[in-house]
Design a protein around this motif. Structure first.
Motif, short mmCIF file in Angstrom:
data_model
loop_
_atom_site.label_atom_id
_atom_site.label_comp_id
_atom_site.label_asym_id
_atom_site.label_seq_id
_atom_site.Cartn_x
_atom_site.Cartn_y
_atom_site.Cartn_z
N ILE A 6 0.85 -1.19 0.00
CA ILE A 6 0.00 0.00 0.00
C ILE A 6 0.89 1.25 0.00
O ILE A 6 1.57 1.53 0.97
CB ILE A 6 -0.95 0.00 1.21
CG1 ILE A 6 -1.79 -1.28 1.19
CG2 ILE A 6 -1.84 1.24 1.19
CD1 ILE A 6 -2.75 -1.41 2.35
N TYR A 8 -0.13 4.38 -0.60
CA TYR A 8 -0.82 5.41 0.11
C TYR A 8 -2.20 4.89 0.46
O TYR A 8 -2.87 4.28 -0.36
CB TYR A 8 -0.97 6.69 -0.74
CG TYR A 8 -1.83 7.72 -0.08
CD1 TYR A 8 -1.35 8.46 1.00
CD2 TYR A 8 -3.14 7.91 -0.48
CE1 TYR A 8 -2.17 9.36 1.65
CE2 TYR A 8 -3.97 8.82 0.15
CZ TYR A 8 -3.47 9.54 1.22
OH TYR A 8 -4.28 10.44 1.86
N GLY A 9 -2.62 5.12 1.68
CA GLY A 9 -3.95 4.64 2.03
C GLY A 9 -4.38 5.21 3.35
O GLY A 9 -3.57 5.60 4.18
N THR A 10 -5.66 5.22 3.50
CA THR A 10 -6.23 5.75 4.71
C THR A 10 -5.91 4.82 5.88
O THR A 10 -5.68 3.64 5.70
CB THR A 10 -7.74 5.87 4.55
OG1 THR A 10 -8.30 6.14 5.81
CG2 THR A 10 -8.32 4.58 4.03
N GLU A 11 -5.93 5.39 7.06
CA GLU A 11 -5.76 4.56 8.25
C GLU A 11 -7.11 4.05 8.73
O GLU A 11 -7.21 3.42 9.76
CB GLU A 11 -5.10 5.38 9.38
CG GLU A 11 -3.69 5.83 9.06
CD GLU A 11 -2.68 4.69 9.18
OE1 GLU A 11 -2.63 4.06 10.24
OE2 GLU A 11 -1.97 4.44 8.19
N ASP A 12 -8.12 4.39 7.97
CA ASP A 12 -9.47 4.04 8.36
C ASP A 12 -9.68 2.52 8.31
O ASP A 12 -9.69 1.90 7.26
CB ASP A 12 -10.46 4.74 7.42
CG ASP A 12 -11.89 4.59 7.90
OD1 ASP A 12 -12.17 3.62 8.61
OD2 ASP A 12 -12.70 5.46 7.55
N MET A 13 -9.84 1.93 9.45
CA MET A 13 -9.99 0.47 9.55
C MET A 13 -11.19 -0.04 8.78
O MET A 13 -11.13 -1.07 8.14
CB MET A 13 -10.15 0.07 11.01
CG MET A 13 -8.96 0.35 11.86
SD MET A 13 -7.68 -0.82 11.48
CE MET A 13 -8.30 -2.22 12.38
N VAL A 15 -12.63 1.04 6.16
CA VAL A 15 -12.43 0.99 4.73
C VAL A 15 -11.60 -0.23 4.35
O VAL A 15 -11.90 -0.96 3.42
CB VAL A 15 -11.75 2.28 4.22
CG1 VAL A 15 -11.35 2.13 2.78
CG2 VAL A 15 -12.69 3.45 4.39
N LEU A 16 -10.54 -0.46 5.12
CA LEU A 16 -9.69 -1.62 4.84
C LEU A 16 -10.47 -2.91 4.97
O LEU A 16 -10.36 -3.81 4.14
CB LEU A 16 -8.49 -1.64 5.79
CG LEU A 16 -7.41 -0.61 5.54
CD1 LEU A 16 -6.29 -0.77 6.56
CD2 LEU A 16 -6.85 -0.77 4.14
N THR A 17 -11.30 -2.99 6.02
CA THR A 17 -12.07 -4.20 6.24
C THR A 17 -13.04 -4.42 5.09
O THR A 17 -13.17 -5.54 4.58
CB THR A 17 -12.86 -4.10 7.56
OG1 THR A 17 -11.95 -3.68 8.57
CG2 THR A 17 -13.46 -5.42 7.93
N GLN A 19 -12.74 -3.41 2.12
CA GLN A 19 -11.94 -3.80 0.96
C GLN A 19 -11.66 -5.29 1.00
O GLN A 19 -11.78 -5.99 -0.01
CB GLN A 19 -10.64 -2.97 0.98
CG GLN A 19 -9.53 -3.49 0.10
CD GLN A 19 -9.78 -3.18 -1.35
OE1 GLN A 19 -10.86 -2.78 -1.72
NE2 GLN A 19 -8.78 -3.39 -2.18
N LEU A 20 -11.32 -5.77 2.17
CA LEU A 20 -11.04 -7.20 2.31
C LEU A 20 -12.27 -8.02 1.99
O LEU A 20 -12.20 -9.02 1.29
CB LEU A 20 -10.59 -7.51 3.75
CG LEU A 20 -9.16 -7.11 4.08
CD1 LEU A 20 -8.88 -7.36 5.55
CD2 LEU A 20 -8.20 -7.93 3.23
N THR A 22 -14.95 -7.31 0.13
CA THR A 22 -15.39 -7.35 -1.26
C THR A 22 -14.41 -8.14 -2.11
O THR A 22 -14.80 -8.88 -3.00
CB THR A 22 -15.53 -5.95 -1.84
OG1 THR A 22 -14.39 -5.19 -1.48
CG2 THR A 22 -16.78 -5.28 -1.33
N LEU A 23 -13.13 -7.99 -1.82
CA LEU A 23 -12.15 -8.63 -2.68
C LEU A 23 -11.97 -10.12 -2.41
O LEU A 23 -11.73 -10.89 -3.33
CB LEU A 23 -10.81 -7.92 -2.58
CG LEU A 23 -10.76 -6.62 -3.35
CD1 LEU A 23 -9.44 -5.93 -3.12
CD2 LEU A 23 -10.96 -6.85 -4.84
N SER A 24 -12.11 -10.50 -1.15
CA SER A 24 -11.90 -11.92 -0.87
C SER A 24 -12.98 -12.75 -1.55
O SER A 24 -12.79 -13.92 -1.83
CB SER A 24 -11.84 -12.19 0.62
OG SER A 24 -12.98 -11.69 1.24
#
Lengths: 114, 70, 243
Positions: A6, A8-13, A15-17, A19-20, A22-24
């Motif tokens: 990564i 550049y990316g937000t530290e926003d948990m 959003v990351l979750t 992302q995980l 939808t992609l998984s």
């Protein structure tokens, strides 16, 4: 390989979750198909096609509704048809033990199906 | 918290890798290749059919918008 | 013995030798040895693979990707999708020969470049208001079927609005990035709060410029969260199916 890619990316948990999540879905459905579960693989393929067509029909119907030319009676009939179609689809998914995620097959260069 | 973010970022990286290596990259046409996941070959063949369904749908829509459709 | 292809690399010198050891300190998956099958200046990097490697899982896919990653630091390459086996070295040579032009063109297209992923998520679904139409309001006296249609119609409106928003964002991001001489490919959004999902191909040296540009876009959009990943091998920029 486990390095962080990564740039550049937000530290926003959250959003990351998300992302995980939808992609998984994409990766889950790709592997682990072998002779033992080829039946469910085929059911998945067929139901995916049916679901694609169902969604196309639904979208087309919504365009008609948007156009505002449908009579009340026509809307009633359309509603009945689409609802029954969706319910039938739910039954089939349950029968083959497939989730919506399973039906969103990734087809390579063409991108996701739905 | 800090470690959690670190783990999440690593997981996102892994998912990004898998998305690429499983669904992108150069493919070999079905009649030559022996895939570890047999069913994928069926999907590859189905691609053509699907794209024509979508194109048909698009044509129909465009026709509808120009008012030639009932 | 079957062969698993990891990547097709662009070797700077032509090779007359058609099968060679490929000892550059990298191992294939499951610790297997790498070798190369070459046709002129294009080489397929391969390892042995069992006929029934049905036990392949996500970890193998990650190992496979790691090999490509390491190779990409040394060569211009086209990454292969995981899981394609060919019968023999001879068969691979045939494929290279037959697809030589396409492979070479793709290699030249990605030379000196890397892929980057840019995804944008909205903070909450509220930032894109869906226009409400008087006629789609649900009424007490409506039948189940009519309400069903009205619900569907609301979902449809929401989708269309999101689509419009995404299109605007695409244009805006393209303008910001235009100075970097990048190829942008927009993929379908992944669902949820994802409003933009694109991959970019640009010069390796431009990584920092890209990061700065993304930070710049982010600072104008507090309601959005940007995520930039890379550099990746050009997985999304190889438009060939080998025949």
């Amino acid at each position: 390989m486990k390095e962080n890619k990564i740039l550049y990316g937000t530290e926003d948990m959250e959003v990351l979750t998300a992302q995980l999540d939808t992609l998984s879905a994409i990766t889950d459905s790709r592997l682990n198909v072998n002779a033992d579960n080829v039946d469910s693989g085929l059911a998945k393929l067929v139901l995916t096609l049916v679901e694609l067509i169902r969604k196309l029909i639904e979208k087309q119907a919504m365009r008609r509704v948007e156009g505002g030319t449908l009579t009340d009676e026509e809307i009633e009939r359309l509603g009945e048809t689409l609802m029954k179609l969706e319910n039938k689809m739910e039954e089939l998914k349950k029968y083959f033990n497939l989730s919506d995620r399973d039906l969103n097959i990734n087809l390579g260069p063409l991108g996701d199906l739905m | 918290m800090g470690a959690d973010i670190f783990n999440k970022k690593r997981d996102v990286t892994i998912v990004e890798i898998l998305d690429r290596v499983l669904t992108k990259g150069v493919v070999i046409s079905g009649d030559l290749v022996i895939s570890v996941a047999d069913i994928d070959l069926v999907y590859l063949g189905v691609r053509l059919l699907l794209s024509s369904v979508e194109t048909m749908e698009q044509l129909k829509l465009n026709k509808g918008k120009t008012g030639t459709d009932a | 013995m079957h062969k698993l292809i990891y990547a097709i690399i662009h070797a700077k010198k032509e090779s007359v030798c058609r099968l060679m050891n490929f000892d550059i300190g990298i191992q294939g998956i499951k610790g297997r040895e790498l070798s190369a099958v070459s046709f002129n200046d294009i080489w397929a990097v391969v390892s042995d693979a069992e006929n029934k490697d049905s036990e392949m899982n996500n970890d193998d896919a990650l190992e496979f990707a790691a090999v490509t990653e390491e190779l990409s630091h040394m060569f211009t390459l086209l990454p292969m999708r995981f899981g394609s086996l060919l019968k023999s070295d001879a068969e691979i040579l045939k494929v290279l020969e037959k697809n030589y032009d396409a492979i070479r063109n793709n290699l030249i297209k990605v030379e000196g470049k890397s892929e980057y992923g840019l995804k944008v998520f909205r903070n909450s679904s509220d930032i894109i208001p869906v226009p409400e139409l008087a006629e789609v309001k649900q009424a007490e006296g409506n039948s189940v079927y009519k309400n069903y249609i009205l619900n569907k119609f609301n979902e449809y409106r929401a989708d269309e609005t999101l689509l419009e928003y995404s299109e605007k964002l695409k244009t805006e991001i393209a303008e910001h990035i235009s100075g970097l001489n990048a190829v942008i490919k927009c993929n379908k959004v992944t669902g949820g709060n994802n409003v933009y999902n694109a991959v970019l191909l640009l010069e390796k040296e431009m990584t920092d410029n890209l990061t700065q540009t993304v930070i710049g876009i982010q600072s104008c959009h507090k309601e959005l969260n940007m995520m930039l990943t890379g550099p990746w091998a050009p997985y999304n920029f190889v438009d060939i199916t080998l025949k």
